[in-house]
Write a protein that holds these residues in place. Structure first.
Motif, PDB file in Angstrom:
ATOM      1  N   VAL A 148       4.038   8.882  -1.123  1.00 15.96           N
ATOM      2  CA  VAL A 148       3.234   8.983   0.102  1.00 15.96           C
ATOM      3  C   VAL A 148       4.048   9.562   1.266  1.00 15.96           C
ATOM      4  O   VAL A 148       3.466  10.009   2.266  1.00 15.96           O
ATOM      5  N   GLY A 154      -2.206  11.319  -0.179  1.00 16.40           N
ATOM      6  CA  GLY A 154      -2.316  10.312  -1.222  1.00 16.40           C
ATOM      7  C   GLY A 154      -1.755  10.715  -2.568  1.00 16.40           C
ATOM      8  O   GLY A 154      -1.000  11.693  -2.691  1.00 16.40           O
ATOM      9  N   LEU A 201       2.580  -0.370  -0.327  1.00 17.47           N
ATOM     10  CA  LEU A 201       2.028   0.189   0.915  1.00 17.47           C
ATOM     11  C   LEU A 201       1.338  -0.883   1.750  1.00 17.47           C
ATOM     12  O   LEU A 201       0.157  -0.768   2.072  1.00 17.47           O
ATOM     13  N   ARG A 204      -0.225   0.518   5.130  1.00 21.04           N
ATOM     14  CA  ARG A 204      -1.014   1.745   5.113  1.00 21.04           C
ATOM     15  C   ARG A 204      -2.486   1.436   4.883  1.00 21.04           C
ATOM     16  O   ARG A 204      -2.839   0.452   4.237  1.00 21.04           O
ATOM     17  N   TYR A 206      -5.850   2.779   3.108  1.00 20.97           N
ATOM     18  CA  TYR A 206      -6.221   3.681   2.017  1.00 20.97           C
ATOM     19  C   TYR A 206      -7.441   3.136   1.278  1.00 20.97           C
ATOM     20  O   TYR A 206      -7.845   1.983   1.465  1.00 20.97           O
ATOM     21  N   LEU A 238      -5.217   8.238   1.203  1.00 22.30           N
ATOM     22  CA  LEU A 238      -4.735   7.682   2.461  1.00 22.30           C
ATOM     23  C   LEU A 238      -5.708   8.013   3.590  1.00 22.30           C
ATOM     24  O   LEU A 238      -6.155   9.158   3.725  1.00 22.30           O
TER      25      LEU A 238
END
Length: 241
Positions: A148, A154, A201, A204, A206, A238
């Motif tokens: 990433v 993504g 992640l 993040r 997503y 993402l």
């Protein structure tokens, strides 16, 4: 487009085979790598069609993706195909034996490097791809984080599914030394891969889409949203970029 091979240093095991991650890997053994393309052209041809169809349907959901880096590209079997569906693809692999075939088969750029330390700047590509290679990483969380970093929007995974009737056959083949390809592989399910992504992640935003295939030829469906079959495609898109 020119080809680029970046040489990396590897430890050499006592038997002469390249050693990576502290263990022997089939992709440093020419007895295995020389037959890789034959495998796809032979018994795996039918499954490959549906694997590609599954991956295409997933990646095409994100219209931002125009460029892609496939790590663990091997002989560039799938790297060539990304171009066929309109994506500008680059390949990366750690095996000199696989890349030696890839440079003869693929017109795009290739890099020889470790997926845990990708030699690219942040957001060099729109997406990262791993096709039946993520199963061999001993530090998969680090690989996801690298992916990433380099892939802005993504990751697309093509995975050998743990939820398959063939799992027992794979294990038996390993015991009797009949199949070197799966000796060091760690098989995932959609649920276990999703949990791993969440660990890698945590900060993040997503969304995840997946689809399974690799069902028996006689089975009426070739894809479904049930986590069973030899293969599943898994797309991490993402949303915070």
């Amino acid at each position: 487009m020119s080809k680029l091979i970046k040489q990396e240093k590897f430890e050499v095991a006592p038997d002469g085979l390249r050693n990576w991650q502290g263990r022997k890997e089939w992709f440093f053994n020419r007895d295995d790598t020389d037959h890789y393309e034959d495998y796809y052209e032979g018994p795996y041809k039918f499954q490959e069609v549906w694997q590609k169809k599954t991956l295409e349907e997933l990646i095409k959901q994100d219209h931002r993706v125009k460029t892609l880096l496939e790590f663990g590209c091997g002989t560039t079997r799938f790297t060539r195909w990304w171009h066929e569906i309109g994506l500008e693809a680059t390949g990366g692999d750690i095996s000199p034996f696989m890349l030696a075939q890839g440079v003869q088969l693929f017109d795009g750029d290739l890099v020889m490097a470790d997926s845990h330390h990708m030699p690219f700047k942040d957001h060099s590509f729109d997406a990262l791809a791993f096709v039946t290679t993520f199963e061999y990483y001993k530090n998969p969380i680090q690989v996801i984080q690298e992916a990433v970093r380099v892939g802005k929007y993504g990751i697309i995974f093509g995975m050998m599914n743990r939820n398959t009737p063939k799992l027992l056959r794979r294990k038996v083949q390993q015991v009797f030394g009949r199949n070197n390809y799966y000796v060091t592989a760690h098989f995932y399910t959609p649920a276990s891969l999703e949990a791993l992504v969440a660990k890698a992640l945590p900060d993040r935003k997503y969304k995840i889409e997946w689809n399974a295939t690799g069902l028996p030829k006689w089975f009426p469906k070739k894809q479904w949203k049930i986590p069973y079959g030899d293969f599943f495609g898994f797309h991490v898109q993402l949303l915070d970029v």
